[in-house]
Design a protein around this motif. Structure first.
Motif, PDB file in Angstrom:
ATOM      1  N   VAL A   1       0.788  -1.168   0.138  1.00  0.00           N
ATOM      2  CA  VAL A   1      -0.105  -0.076  -0.042  1.00  0.00           C
ATOM      3  C   VAL A   1       0.759   1.243   0.172  1.00  0.00           C
ATOM      4  CG1 VAL A   1      -1.563   1.065   1.479  1.00  0.00           C
ATOM      5  CG2 VAL A   1      -1.825  -1.219   1.077  1.00  0.00           C
ATOM      6  N   ILE A   2       1.883   1.317   0.857  1.00  0.00           N
ATOM      7  CA  ILE A   2       2.746   2.464   0.825  1.00  0.00           C
ATOM      8  C   ILE A   2       3.391   2.805  -0.445  1.00  0.00           C
ATOM      9  CG2 ILE A   2       4.733   3.448   1.987  1.00  0.00           C
ATOM     10  CD1 ILE A   2       3.709   2.113   4.572  1.00  0.00           C
ATOM     11  N   ASP A   3       3.963   1.370  -0.940  1.00  0.00           N
ATOM     12  CA  ASP A   3       4.823   1.410  -2.186  1.00  0.00           C
ATOM     13  C   ASP A   3       3.653   1.873  -3.343  1.00  0.00           C
ATOM     14  OD1 ASP A   3       6.947   0.490  -1.363  1.00  0.00           O
ATOM     15  OD2 ASP A   3       6.910  -1.644  -2.199  1.00  0.00           O
TER      16      ASP A   3
ATOM     17  N   THR B   1       9.308   5.801  15.875  1.00  0.00           N
ATOM     18  CA  THR B   1       8.709   5.253  16.747  1.00  0.00           C
ATOM     19  C   THR B   1       7.539   4.578  16.435  1.00  0.00           C
ATOM     20  OG1 THR B   1       7.607   6.947  17.550  1.00  0.00           O
ATOM     21  CG2 THR B   1       9.831   6.608  18.560  1.00  0.00           C
ATOM     22  N   GLY B   2       7.451   3.162  16.515  1.00  0.00           N
ATOM     23  CA  GLY B   2       6.226   2.464  15.875  1.00  0.00           C
ATOM     24  C   GLY B   2       6.573   2.254  14.466  1.00  0.00           C
ATOM     25  N   CYS B   3       7.522   2.065  13.734  1.00  0.00           N
ATOM     26  CA  CYS B   3       7.964   2.075  12.474  1.00  0.00           C
ATOM     27  C   CYS B   3       7.114   1.011  11.378  1.00  0.00           C
ATOM     28  CB  CYS B   3       9.367   2.396  12.276  1.00  0.00           C
ATOM     29  SG  CYS B   3      10.228   0.607  12.689  1.00  0.00           S
ATOM     30  N   GLY B   4       6.748  -0.061  12.221  1.00  0.00           N
ATOM     31  CA  GLY B   4       6.137  -0.931  11.228  1.00  0.00           C
ATOM     32  C   GLY B   4       7.104  -1.676  10.370  1.00  0.00           C
TER      33      GLY B   4
ATOM     34  N   VAL C   1      13.896  -4.203  17.420  1.00  0.00           N
ATOM     35  CA  VAL C   1      12.635  -4.609  18.024  1.00  0.00           C
ATOM     36  C   VAL C   1      12.674  -3.968  19.444  1.00  0.00           C
ATOM     37  CG1 VAL C   1      10.963  -6.583  18.694  1.00  0.00           C
ATOM     38  CG2 VAL C   1      12.437  -6.737  16.674  1.00  0.00           C
ATOM     39  N   GLY C   2      11.738  -3.238  19.788  1.00  0.00           N
ATOM     40  CA  GLY C   2      11.779  -2.872  21.123  1.00  0.00           C
ATOM     41  C   GLY C   2      10.353  -1.902  21.613  1.00  0.00           C
ATOM     42  N   ASP C   3      10.434  -1.729  22.665  1.00  0.00           N
ATOM     43  CA  ASP C   3       9.269  -0.911  23.324  1.00  0.00           C
ATOM     44  C   ASP C   3       9.286   0.613  23.329  1.00  0.00           C
ATOM     45  OD1 ASP C   3       6.821   0.054  24.687  1.00  0.00           O
ATOM     46  OD2 ASP C   3       7.109  -1.257  26.428  1.00  0.00           O
TER      47      ASP C   3
END
Ligand SMILES: C[S@@+](CC[C@H](N)C(=O)[O-])C[C@H]1O[C@@H](n2cnc3c(N)ncnc32)[C@H](O)[C@@H]1O
Ligand SMILES: [Zn+2]
Length: 278
Positions: free
Chosen positions: A76-78, A103-106, A148-150
């Motif tokens: 979708v982004i592409d 942050t929350g980069c998916g 991967v992190g919070d």
């Protein structure tokens, strides 16, 4: 000389930028060893995976975001749906920044596309709690740091970033203020009332979910940051039929709709871009 592996490239790039990291267990500085171990002086260590990302979570987290969802988000982004937003965000960032944290980069496409429009030296770092998102990001985008992190308790050193991005994701303003350099900017992108309107109307016909307001988010943002600005960007993008299943798959809310019931010729993107300083 043979081609260097993805992991080897990540090790080099993380070594160059080791000053950005702090141990998520004891907050000490971290170093990156040639063998791909990222460690602090208390010997807490994390390993750069063969796919070229690092998992800094200290306990496993279950995410409702699947590999399929992230692959669909990438398609979708592409397709160019968010191009205008990327352009606008890149203009706000400007050309003199050195470090950006998403942050929350998916699956990483927003960060990658925004960085493409900035100077070549900019270091882009993406963090997400969903491992599948970060694995997808590392698969497609090199010369970025994928963790991967919070985002509420992140593995980065205080005052390390010129810009923090927070696009369609949850926020933790206390943590963002800790991570931003003096005068650094938080750029938060939130949906406005007409966002994906044509799709939501069909999926949530006659339901309250169709309505959306970001009023409270905006109020909180103003309370937390200085020199706040708010820009609304609204535009329509033509939609190819093949994109419809991907649009349905890109949200964990499970838009339980049958693809063949949906007819879309265009889709509205309606977003607020909030910018604040520390
Ligand atoms: C709606 S998605 C948006 C992803 C991406 N920014 C985009 O627009 O395509 C929200 C993202 O926030 C991530 N997320 C939720 N809570 C998080 C947390 N505590 N720390 C890091 N990421 C988190 C999810 O895993 C998911 O990838
Ligand atoms: Zn430690």
């Amino acid at each position: 000389m043979g081609k260097r592996s993805k992991r080897q490239n990540s090790i080099e790039f993380m070594k160059e930028n080791r000053r950005l990291f702090s141990c998520p267990i004891c907050n000490n500085e971290m170093d990156v060893h040639d063998d791909g171990e990222v460690f602090c002086s208390n010997r807490h260590n994390f390993t750069i995976a063969k796919q070229g990302y690092v998992n800094f979570l200290t306990k496993p987290v279950r995410s409702m975001y699947t590999k399929n969802l992230f692959e669909s988000r990438k398609v979708v982004i592409d397709s160019g749906l968010f191009n205008e937003m990327h352009k606008q965000v890149a203009t706000i960032i400007g050309n003199s920044v050195k470090t950006i944290l998403d942050t929350g980069c998916g699956e990483g496409s927003h960060l990658a596309r925004i960085c493409e429009q900035l100077n070549d030296e900019v270091v882009g770092v993406g963090v997400d709690i969903a491992k599948e998102g970060i694995i997808t990001a590392a698969k497609y985008y090199d010369r970025k740091i994928w963790c991967v992190g919070d985002l509420a308790d992140s593995p980065f050193r205080e005052q390390s970033f010129d810009v923090i991005l927070n696009i369609l994701s949850p926020a933790n303003y206390g943590e963002f203020k800790r991570l931003l350099k003096q005068g650094g900017k938080l750029i938060k992108v939130v949906p406005q009332s007409e966002y994906l309107m044509e799709l939501r109307k069909q999926v949530f016909a006659n339901s309250k979910k169709e309505l959306y307001s970001n009023e409270q988010t905006v109020v909180r943002f103003h309370e937390q940051f200085m020199n706040v600005s708010q820009q609304r960007i609204t535009y329509k993008v033509p939609i190819e039929k093949e994109l419809i299943p991907k649009l349905i798959e890109m949200t964990p809310l499970g838009w339980h709709a049958e693809t063949h019931d949906i007819s879309l010729e265009e889709l509205t993107i309606d977003l607020d871009i909030l910018v604040g300083e520390v």
